[in-house]
Structure formats: structure tokens, C-alpha cells
Scaffold this active site. Structure first.
Site, PDB file in Angstrom:
ATOM      1  N   CYS A   1       0.822  -1.227   0.000  1.00 13.68           N
ATOM      2  CA  CYS A   1       0.000   0.000   0.000  1.00 13.68           C
ATOM      3  C   CYS A   1       0.854   1.274   0.000  1.00 13.68           C
ATOM      4  CB  CYS A   1      -0.942   0.018   1.195  1.00 13.68           C
ATOM      5  SG  CYS A   1      -2.020  -1.410   1.283  1.00 13.68           S
TER       6      CYS A   1
ATOM      7  N   HIS B   1      -3.198   7.215   2.756  1.00 11.03           N
ATOM      8  CA  HIS B   1      -3.599   5.936   2.162  1.00 11.03           C
ATOM      9  C   HIS B   1      -5.028   5.641   2.613  1.00 11.03           C
ATOM     10  CE1 HIS B   1      -3.927   1.862   1.087  1.00 11.03           C
ATOM     11  NE2 HIS B   1      -3.718   1.382   2.301  1.00 11.03           N
TER      12      HIS B   1
ATOM     13  N   ASN C   1      -9.966  -0.075   0.031  1.00 13.79           N
ATOM     14  CA  ASN C   1      -8.505   0.038   0.034  1.00 13.79           C
ATOM     15  C   ASN C   1      -7.975  -0.507  -1.297  1.00 13.79           C
ATOM     16  OD1 ASN C   1      -5.761  -0.310   0.407  1.00 13.79           O
ATOM     17  ND2 ASN C   1      -5.944  -1.242   2.441  1.00 13.79           N
TER      18      ASN C   1
HETATM   19  N1  ACO Z   1     -18.350  -8.529   9.417  1.00 16.08           N
HETATM   20  C1  ACO Z   1     -18.761  -8.819  10.662  1.00 16.08           C
HETATM   21  N2  ACO Z   1     -17.919  -9.169  11.649  1.00 16.08           N
HETATM   22  C2  ACO Z   1     -16.618  -9.237  11.349  1.00 16.08           C
HETATM   23  C3  ACO Z   1     -16.113  -8.944  10.058  1.00 16.08           C
HETATM   24  C4  ACO Z   1     -17.048  -8.594   9.074  1.00 16.08           C
HETATM   25  N3  ACO Z   1     -16.689  -8.303   7.815  1.00 16.08           N
HETATM   26  N4  ACO Z   1     -14.784  -9.094  10.071  1.00 16.08           N
HETATM   27  C5  ACO Z   1     -14.438  -9.442  11.328  1.00 16.08           C
HETATM   28  N5  ACO Z   1     -15.543  -9.539  12.093  1.00 16.08           N
HETATM   29  C6  ACO Z   1     -15.645  -9.875  13.495  1.00 16.08           C
HETATM   30  C7  ACO Z   1     -14.435 -10.601  13.999  1.00 16.08           C
HETATM   31  O1  ACO Z   1     -14.555 -11.986  13.730  1.00 16.08           O
HETATM   32  C8  ACO Z   1     -14.526 -10.326  15.487  1.00 16.08           C
HETATM   33  O2  ACO Z   1     -15.452 -11.199  16.044  1.00 16.08           O
HETATM   34  P1  ACO Z   1     -15.159 -11.933  17.451  1.00 16.08           P
HETATM   35  O3  ACO Z   1     -14.966 -10.802  18.426  1.00 16.08           O
HETATM   36  O4  ACO Z   1     -16.371 -12.735  17.663  1.00 16.08           O
HETATM   37  O5  ACO Z   1     -13.913 -12.709  17.200  1.00 16.08           O
HETATM   38  C9  ACO Z   1     -15.142  -8.942  15.571  1.00 16.08           C
HETATM   39  O6  ACO Z   1     -15.696  -8.679  14.257  1.00 16.08           O
HETATM   40  C10 ACO Z   1     -14.173  -7.829  15.906  1.00 16.08           C
HETATM   41  O7  ACO Z   1     -13.041  -7.951  15.084  1.00 16.08           O
HETATM   42  P2  ACO Z   1     -11.841  -6.972  15.292  1.00 16.08           P
HETATM   43  O8  ACO Z   1     -10.771  -7.463  14.425  1.00 16.08           O
HETATM   44  O9  ACO Z   1     -11.590  -6.732  16.739  1.00 16.08           O
HETATM   45  O10 ACO Z   1     -12.438  -5.624  14.707  1.00 16.08           O
HETATM   46  P3  ACO Z   1     -11.670  -4.276  14.535  1.00 16.08           P
HETATM   47  O11 ACO Z   1     -12.426  -3.216  15.244  1.00 16.08           O
HETATM   48  O12 ACO Z   1     -10.202  -4.384  14.786  1.00 16.08           O
HETATM   49  O13 ACO Z   1     -11.831  -4.007  12.964  1.00 16.08           O
HETATM   50  C11 ACO Z   1     -10.593  -4.201  10.937  1.00 16.08           C
HETATM   51  C12 ACO Z   1     -11.329  -4.941  12.046  1.00 16.08           C
HETATM   52  C13 ACO Z   1     -11.592  -3.329  10.205  1.00 16.08           C
HETATM   53  C14 ACO Z   1      -9.996  -5.233   9.989  1.00 16.08           C
HETATM   54  C15 ACO Z   1      -9.495  -3.333  11.553  1.00 16.08           C
HETATM   55  O14 ACO Z   1      -8.701  -4.093  12.411  1.00 16.08           O
HETATM   56  C16 ACO Z   1      -8.645  -2.688  10.503  1.00 16.08           C
HETATM   57  O15 ACO Z   1      -9.097  -1.881   9.756  1.00 16.08           O
HETATM   58  N6  ACO Z   1      -7.332  -2.999  10.470  1.00 16.08           N
HETATM   59  C17 ACO Z   1      -6.446  -2.464   9.509  1.00 16.08           C
HETATM   60  C18 ACO Z   1      -6.456  -3.370   8.369  1.00 16.08           C
HETATM   61  C19 ACO Z   1      -6.139  -2.697   7.071  1.00 16.08           C
HETATM   62  O16 ACO Z   1      -6.659  -1.669   6.723  1.00 16.08           O
HETATM   63  N7  ACO Z   1      -5.299  -3.354   6.331  1.00 16.08           N
HETATM   64  C20 ACO Z   1      -5.030  -2.942   5.017  1.00 16.08           C
HETATM   65  C21 ACO Z   1      -3.617  -3.048   4.660  1.00 16.08           C
HETATM   66  S1  ACO Z   1      -2.591  -2.059   5.631  1.00 16.08           S
HETATM   67  C22 ACO Z   1      -3.195  -0.610   5.400  1.00 16.08           C
HETATM   68  O17 ACO Z   1      -3.691  -0.389   4.364  1.00 16.08           O
HETATM   69  C23 ACO Z   1      -3.122   0.375   6.460  1.00 16.08           C
END
Ligand code: ACO
Length: 315
Positions: free
Chosen positions: A103, A242, A272
Site C-alpha cells: 500500500c 492511504h 482500500n
Molecule cells: N463482518 C462482521 N464481523 C466481522 C467482520 C465482518 N466483515 N470481520 C471481522 N468480524 C468480526 C471478527 O470476527 C470479530 O469477532 P469476534 O470478536 O467474535 O472474534 C469482531 O468482528 C471484531 O473484530 P476486530 O478485528 O476486533 O475488529 P476491529 O475493530 O479491529 O476491525 C478491521 C477490524 C476493520 C480489519 C481493523 O482491524 C482494521 O481496519 N485494520 C487495519 C487493516 C487494514 O486496513 N489493512 C489494510 C492493509 S494495511 C493498510 O492499508 C493500512
């Protein structure tokens, strides 16, 4: 810029995996993303964006000297996507290579091009960020498939007598490589029945950890370029982060002391798009009059590697 026609909404994803529009919007800010038709490649999207960039810059393809494509999702492992785009454009006088920084790719590629322009080795550069991430996403994994989209952004860079890129910053940390990676398809796990059965050819991510590091690294990097250029957030008219997640972006703005109203976001419509994201955002911000001539702009990125980088430019 160029994005595929096909729109995949959160409502569409609700039919594919156990998720809701409410969850996706509240955790990421994303409402919809573009997805390439089967058979459409990264070089196809890159080519379309490049044609428009060359038209805007009034530069003939045959006069391009340096052609860099930033991508995580090349058409093939080799040759480079840049060479494929070069051939299609007829940019016969250019040297082309790809930049692999996930990214952070478009920011890394712009900084790479800037260095060649500063030394005088080349007089212009066509820089493209392009991705068909939909080919590498596990569409049964709700934790990743809701986040990404396909697209391409491009820009032509040339020496300028005033303004331009005033400060840059890049960094990487391979100790966290497995925080965000695709294990299969390379020399470690070449394609085999077993690698396919283990779903190694799909993107894998520890989202929570990526989130934390992304905020810290992008905020630090944005602050560094402002300090290097001897500018403060008051001098910056637009911040192009980004486009991964509104919550990451809001936290970066807070830690870098950038007022949120100066932060440009279009991830609601594209998700993204990895290496394409900063350039697509820059394109739309300029097109929509958000960035005007002489404005100071900070572009900041973070991605797999881990990698991060920023550049501060005067438009
Ligand atoms: N729909 C519903 N529930 C979901 C989904 C979904 N699509 N995906 C995950 N969950 C659930 C998980 O299973 C978890 O359930 P559990 O508590 O029963 O295990 C719950 O939601 C919470 O998951 P978390 O991972 O704690 O949620 P979080 O608030 O961290 O959000 C997310 C997740 C959106 C992926 C976040 O961590 C994030 O944005 N991280 C950065 C990832 C990113 O952008 N990467 C791209 C590449 S790097 C970059 O570009 C910066």
C-alpha cells in the site's frame, strides 16, 4: 485514474459472507468498492490511467523516459507490469520497472522517480499505482474481503522551477512481515495442490495489529516531512492519506495534529486499493478543486512489509 465499472456494495457482500453493511461502515467507513471483471488485469487498469495522465501532461508516450508501476498484484511474477504497460502505450523510449511496497507503493514510486529527476538522469517519469486485489482476496474470509477494491492512479512527474516535492520520508520493518502477507505463489510455497488446498494464494492479515502500527507509522512519517520542509499543519492545505480505513485516518490526523477537515477521503467509494489508493485520492482531490495551485499537500502511506512513507509537495 481508472476503476472498473463493476460496483460491489456492502449489501452485495452481505449475500457472500456473514457480515452487515452496518459493521463494515462503522469499522472501516467503506460503502462500496470496484471489482475487475475476470480476465481484466492490473496492466489493463494501469494502461487506462496512464493514457489519461499523459493526455493531461501533454506528453507523448514515445517521449516517456522512466515508467514505474507500483503494484502488489502484478499480471505475472515476471515480466514486470511496467514492461507490459510500456508495450501497450508504445512508450518505446522508456525504461520500466515495478516497485513492490504494497500500500506504500505509489508514494515509494513517486519518491524513486523524484530521485532520478533530481539527478537529471531522466527528464520525466510516468508513475502508476495499480491493483487487481480481487484476484488475491479470499472471498470467504469476511475479515479481509470487505476491505479491498481494484483500481489505478497515475501521474506524470517532471522537474519544476518552484514548488514540487519539498520533503520525503520512507521506512520499512521486515520483522513484522507476517502481519500482512500472501504466502503462496513465490519461491517459498510455489503453486502446488497442497498450497492451493491450504489457501496460501490469498492475502492474510492481522487487522488489529496492522491498525495500531499503521496509525503510529503514518503519523510519525507525516510529522517528519512537515518538519523537514519547515512547515506546520497550518501550512498544509490537504492531507492525502492511504485510503484504508476512516478510523485509521482519523487517528493519524489526531496524532499528526492535522485538522480532519483538511484530510481527503474517498475510501467510501473504492475501499482500500493498495498501491493505487494515494494516486486515486490525489486525482480526485485535484479534479474536484480540493487541491489548488500552490497548495501544500502531504501524501502518507502504510502497507505490508511493513512499509511506510510520506511526501510533502507544493502543487
Ligand atoms: N463482518 C462482521 N464481523 C466481522 C467482520 C465482518 N466483515 N470481520 C471481522 N468480524 C468480526 C471478527 O470476527 C470479530 O469477532 P469476534 O470478536 O467474535 O472474534 C469482531 O468482528 C471484531 O473484530 P476486530 O478485528 O476486533 O475488529 P476491529 O475493530 O479491529 O476491525 C478491521 C477490524 C476493520 C480489519 C481493523 O482491524 C482494521 O481496519 N485494520 C487495519 C487493516 C487494514 O486496513 N489493512 C489494510 C492493509 S494495511 C493498510 O492499508 C493500512
Amino acid at each position: 485514474m481508472h476503476v472498473p465499472q463493476k460496483v460491489l456494495t456492502n449489501a452485495d457482500l452481505e449475500k457472500m459472507v456473514e457480515t452487515t453493511d452496518e459493521w463494515i461502515q462503522s469499522r472501516t467507513g467503506i460503502r462500496e468498492r470496484r471489482v475487475a471483471e475476470v480476465g481484466t488485469t492490473t496492466s489493463d487498469l494501469a494502461y487506462e490511467a496512464a493514457v489519461e495522465a499523459l493526455q493531461q501532461a501533454k506528453l507523448a508516450a514515445k517521449d516517456v523516459e522512466l515508467l514505474i508501476v507500483a503494484t502488489t498484484t502484478p499480471d505475472m511474477l515476471f515480466p514486470s507490469t511496467s514492461c507490459l504497460v510500456q508495450q501497450r502505450l508504445g512508450a518505446t523510449g522508456a525504461v520500466g520497472f515495478d516497485v513492490s511496497a504494497a500500500c506504500s507503493g505509489s508514494v515509494f514510486a513517486m519518491i524513486t522517480a523524484q530521485q532520478y529527476l533530481l539527478t537529471g538522469r531522466y527528464r520525466n517519469a510516468l508513475v502508476i499505482g495499480a491493483e487487481v486485489l480481487s484476484s488475491f482476496i479470499d472471498w470467504t474470509d469476511r475479515s479481509t474481503c470487505v476491505l479491498f477494491g481494484d483500481g489505478a492512479g497515475a501521474c506524470v512527474m517532471q522537474p519544476v522551477s518552484r514548488g514540487g516535492i519539498l520533503a520525503t520520508d520512507m521506512g520499512s520493518d521486515g520483522s513484522a512481515a507476517e502481519m500482512l502477507y500472501m504466502p503462496g505463489g513465490g519461491s517459498k510455497y510455489p503453486p502446488s495442490h497442497s498450497s492451493v488446498d491450504q489457501r496460501l494464494h490469498f492475502l492474510r492479515m492481522n487487522g488489529t495489529e496492522v491498525f495500531k502500527v499503521a496509525v503510529r507509522r503514518m503519523a510519525e512519517s507525516a510529522k517528519r516531512v512537515m518538519a523537514d520542509a519547515k512547515l506546520t499543519p497550518e501550512h498544509v492545505e490537504c492531507f492525502i492519506p492511504h485510503q484504508a480505513n476512516t478510523r485509521i485516518i482519523e487517528a493519524v490526523a489526531k496524532f499528526a495534529d492535522l485538522p480532519i477537515e483538511k484530510v481527503y477521503m474517498n475510501l467510501q467509494r473504492y475501499g482500500n486499493t493498495s498501491a493505487a489508493s494515494n494516486l486515486i485520492a490525489l486525482y480526485e482531490a485535484v479534479r474536484d478543486g480540493v487541491i489548488k495551485r500552490d497548495d501544500h499537500v502531504v501524501m502518507v502511506a502504510f502497507g505490508a512489509g511493513l512499509t511506510w512513507g510520506s511526501l510533502l509537495l507544493q502543487w
